[in-house]
Each structure stands twice: as C-alpha cells, then as structure tokens.
Design an enzyme around this catalytic site. Sequence first.
Site, PDB file in Angstrom:
ATOM      1  N   ALA A 174       0.829  -1.302  -0.333  1.00 35.92           N
ATOM      2  CA  ALA A 174      -0.265   0.489  -0.219  1.00 35.92           C
ATOM      3  C   ALA A 174       1.253   1.415   0.280  1.00 35.92           C
ATOM      4  O   ALA A 174       0.050   2.181  -0.838  1.00 35.92           O
ATOM      5  CB  ALA A 174      -0.882   0.133   1.337  1.00 35.92           C
TER       6      ALA A 174
ATOM      7  N   ASP B 169      -0.654  -9.010  -3.496  1.00 33.85           N
ATOM      8  CA  ASP B 169      -0.801  -7.747  -2.654  1.00 33.85           C
ATOM      9  C   ASP B 169      -0.553  -6.557  -3.767  1.00 33.85           C
ATOM     10  O   ASP B 169      -2.380  -6.137  -3.657  1.00 33.85           O
ATOM     11  CB  ASP B 169       0.335  -7.956  -1.587  1.00 33.85           C
ATOM     12  CG  ASP B 169       0.076  -8.467  -0.346  1.00 33.85           C
ATOM     13  OD1 ASP B 169      -0.987  -9.530  -0.366  1.00 33.85           O
ATOM     14  OD2 ASP B 169       0.685  -8.826   0.283  1.00 33.85           O
TER      15      ASP B 169
END
Length: 328
Positions: free
Chosen positions: A126, A167
């Site tokens: 992220a 991810d």
Amino acid sequence: MAKTIAETQKESPEERSERVTIGRAVGKVILFGEHAVVYDRPAIAVPVTQVQAQARIEDGEDSLTLMAKDLGIEHRWGEPVPKEIEPLVALVEATLDKLSITAPPALRITLESTIPIARGLGSGAAVSTAVVRGLGQHFGHSLSSEEVSALVYGAERYYHGTPSGIDNTVIAYQKPIYFVKGKEPVVISLAQPLDLIIADSGVASPTKEVVQEVRTGWEKDMEKYERVFDGIEDLTSQARKAMISGSLLRVGELMGENHQLLVKLGVSSPLLDSLVEAARGAGAWGAKLSGAGKGGNAVALIRPGSEEAVAKSLEGAGAKSIIYTQVS
Ligand code: MEV
C-alpha cells in the site's frame, strides 16, 4: 486537475512550490488461497478501506527527498541509502523512469500509513502504491491499475523474495479479485456486500519467513503439500461462485475449511485458532487466518449488525485490535 510534464516544466518556481499531490492506497485482506497462490493456485482478496497509506508529494527547494515517517528515516538522493528503504528508493526511481523523468526532480515525498506493519494487511504494497500513484498524479500521468501494480511488484519482490503478486494487484485494483499468479486478475462482482471483522493477533509475522518455511516443507513432502494446495484451489473456486451468487453462509463454511488446510500447512498458531473459534462462537458465518499466518490477522465473515458481538468475543480471545469493514 493534474498537469502534464510539459506544463509542469513551464511553471515558474513560485507556482511549482505550491504544488502538493497526495497519493493514497488502502489495505487488503486475503479471504482464500494464501500460500497456495505462490504455487500457481487461485486466491481471493479484497480491499480494506478502513486503513490507508499516503504519499505526500511536494515540490521541494533542492534535491529529491524521501521521508518515511513510521521508520523515522529521511533520505536525500545522492546520500547512502538506508537498508530499510532501499526498495522504496528503487521504486521511486523506477516510477520516475516510467514517467520519462530522467534526472531526480526537486521533490519531497512524505510517507504515512495507518496500516499495521507485518500483519497481513498489505502495508508494504500500500505504501508503494501510494508512492507510484502520487508521483503519477503529480506529473499529470494517469497510470493504469495494471501499470501501478507492475511497478509495485518490483518493490514487493525485494521485501518478500517470491511474492505471488496478489497484494500489489488487489491494492492497485481496489476491488475484490480472483487472482492467479502471472495472469490478469478477475474482478468479482459481489451479489451481497461482505461484512468482515479483522482481528489482529498482535504478533508480527514477516511474510518472507513464513513463505520460506512453507517452501522447506514442500521440498520435503511435495505430495502432501500439493494435495493441500489442490484442496485450497477447489474451495477457492467454490468461494468465488458463492460470492457471485450471494451465498454468504457457504462462503463462511469455505473459509473455515480453508483455515483447516492452512493448519495442515503449519502456518496457524494457537492464538489464531482461538480467534477463529471465538468468531465462530459469536455467530460469524466463517473465519480463518489471513495472509502468511503464524501471526498477523484472522478474518471473520459476519452477519450484518453482529460486529459488536463478534468483536467482543475476539477481544476476549486475545485480539489486540479489531477492524470492521464492509466490502461491496
Ligand atoms: C501474503 O499476503 C500471501 C502469501 O500467499 C504470499 C504471497 O502470495 O506472496 C502468503
């Protein structure tokens, strides 16, 4: 509106110094298929919007500077790179290269994140995604989800060794995805929103180490591990269908089965097992560990409106913090 590189270059220093761009990215949680996905089986992951990473990009006075607030590190280009941020520095350079910016621009990049580190919520991916998005926006380039994901994958490899890429993909697409390594992800249209509770075991679990332990086990007993991965593949594909048809009871059951297969892989822990039990005991449709395991998180699929009861039960079983999120 974002400006093009040509427009940016034409601006006076005063105009440039006012420019601030914020790149953002949310966390993620894996609902099915962790570990098996490293061995080419499918997995399902969803975004977690309650937690967020942010990259603030400001035109600076002199050199390119990267400030990682959580790590307390400030790095100026040209100085030795601290080990902890080597992947981020490489990512900034790869992104600038992608944007056809050849010399390091005078920018200050400040990173902040509310995503707990090493808990299976995709904190590294992220932060990287926020950097790529922020730089793209700052220089007026709209990078596609695929381009963002590909750039972030480079940094993920640095952190995790042999990541499947799930991810960076779920975080770049910010949608529920059915993912197979090396293939285009398929976005899952949920018939019904998923109410999820994510319980933090409080135990940090570096993905790279757990993935390596599974690799060692697989090398010793390939037949057993391949059988478990096949089982996970089967229930992941059933879960995808159940999500599309809105059969949440079935999704929950399949989560429980997936947890049992992860136990067989040796990546659960007594605490994670207790969290799964506690969620089920409080009426959750299903629960399992999520991410690499050994520590990190358990995730529970709950009935709408039952979040307080399930959270209380999880806290009683030792959860250090709870995130409630709804995915649609
Ligand atoms: C980690 O979030 C998920 C794992 O399957 C590793 C990977 O997919 O790279 C354990």
